[in-house]
Design a protein around this motif. Structure first.
Motif, short mmCIF file in Angstrom:
data_model
loop_
_atom_site.label_atom_id
_atom_site.label_comp_id
_atom_site.label_asym_id
_atom_site.label_seq_id
_atom_site.Cartn_x
_atom_site.Cartn_y
_atom_site.Cartn_z
N LEU A 15 20.40 -38.26 -16.34
CA LEU A 15 19.92 -39.26 -16.15
C LEU A 15 19.64 -40.14 -17.65
O LEU A 15 20.11 -41.21 -17.95
N ARG A 16 19.13 -39.34 -18.41
CA ARG A 16 19.00 -39.99 -19.91
C ARG A 16 20.26 -40.18 -20.64
O ARG A 16 20.55 -41.18 -21.36
N GLY A 48 13.02 -38.34 -25.29
CA GLY A 48 12.26 -37.03 -24.61
C GLY A 48 11.39 -37.17 -23.52
O GLY A 48 10.89 -36.39 -22.99
N ALA A 49 11.22 -38.57 -23.02
CA ALA A 49 9.99 -38.63 -21.98
C ALA A 49 10.75 -38.62 -20.62
O ALA A 49 12.24 -38.69 -20.57
N PRO A 50 10.03 -38.12 -19.63
CA PRO A 50 10.71 -37.97 -18.16
C PRO A 50 11.40 -39.33 -17.84
O PRO A 50 10.60 -40.37 -18.09
N VAL A 51 12.46 -39.23 -17.27
CA VAL A 51 13.16 -40.42 -16.55
C VAL A 51 13.09 -40.44 -15.30
O VAL A 51 13.53 -39.66 -14.50
N PRO A 52 12.32 -41.35 -14.77
CA PRO A 52 11.87 -41.20 -13.23
C PRO A 52 13.10 -41.70 -12.40
O PRO A 52 13.95 -42.59 -12.66
N LEU A 53 13.36 -41.22 -11.19
CA LEU A 53 13.88 -41.88 -9.92
C LEU A 53 13.01 -42.30 -9.10
O LEU A 53 11.94 -41.66 -8.73
N ALA A 54 13.38 -43.75 -8.66
CA ALA A 54 12.50 -44.40 -7.66
C ALA A 54 13.26 -45.29 -6.78
O ALA A 54 14.16 -46.09 -7.35
#
Length: 256
Positions: free
Chosen positions: A128-129, A34-40
């Motif tokens: 993403l998840r 459930g946590a945000p999945v970052p793009l970096a």
């Protein structure tokens, strides 16, 4: 788990099939469920810069002639296009379907599958998840060691109704991978980018229906269909493609 697989078409997003998956539980990716999945893009190796740039500039119709329905229909899914660095330099993670499966037996593909409700918003970070979850379920990789850095435009697979989001990642901290469920997967393997760009390993598949598409003969496997279409376009737009003989043909049968 319902998985996106390769099928008769050789262009990215043309066709796909379903499969039921194994019971391996996902850890939920970076930050937990459930946590945000970052793009970096920070910290990527320099050789990935052309790929990261291509992701920012490529247009949907440069990837496939099949795009998602305007009415929002289609089953949302995602695949993980994971770049790592091995003994021979840059490489991609692939897996091969079990030979006993009823459809597309023995075909290589990216890890991936349909979004589950817990993956979240299909228009947000749900793909993403899902890409990380499916990759863990299918190959056993630790998603905490994967840095997601880009998302390609959504593509459509008419025969199955899948709307596929290709999610690109850098295997920043490699973890052991292998077959999780042998009833579904024959092997998990990596392919050096040098082999994918080698003209000697490239060919055009020809289906009995008349459809033609790009293919790669690597690691004792024929990579074709959706997976080959994505790889072909990434090599092209990253500037890695080398001239190859498009008249070199590999026939497919009706079971493909």
């Amino acid at each position: 788990m319902t998985r996106v697989s390769d099928a008769a078409s050789g262009t990215a997003g043309d066709t796909a099939g379903d499969r039921a998956g194994g019971p391996h539980g996902a850890r939920g990716g970076p930050g937990g469920p459930g946590a945000p999945v970052p793009l970096a893009k920070d910290g990527l190796p320099a050789w990935l810069d052309p790929v990261a740039h291509a992701v920012e500039t490529v247009q949907p119709r440069q990837l496939s002639r099949f795009l998602p329905p305007e009415d929002g229909g289609g089953r949302q899914s995602a695949v993980l296009v994971l770049f790592g660095e091995g003994g021979r330099g840059p490489e991609l993670l692939l897996m091969e379907r079990a030979g006993s499966l009823r459809s597309h037996a023995g075909q290589p593909s990216f890890p991936g599958g349909a979004l589950d409700p817990e993956d979240g918003d299909p228009q947000g970070d749900g793909p993403l998840r899902a890409a990380l979850r499916e990759a863990e379920e299918e190959t056993g990789l630790d998603p905490a060691g994967v840095q997601l850095f880009g998302v390609l435009p959504k593509l459509y697979i008419p025969v199955s109704g899948f709307v596929v989001t290709p999610v690109l990642g850098w295997w920043r901290e490699p973890s052991p991978v292998g077959v999780v469920d042998p009833n579904e997967t024959a092997r998990v393997f990596t392919v050096p980018v040098a082999d994918l760009t080698d003209p000697a390993n490239r060919a055009t598949t020809v289906h009995p229906s008349g459809h033609r598409g790009p293919a790669f003969l690597v690691e004792s496997a024929l990579v074709w269909g959706f997976t080959a279409g994505i790889i072909d376009r990434l090599l092209h737009f990253a500037g890695w493609e080398r001239p190859w003989d498009r008249e070199k043909q590999v026939p497919l049968d009706w079971r493909s």
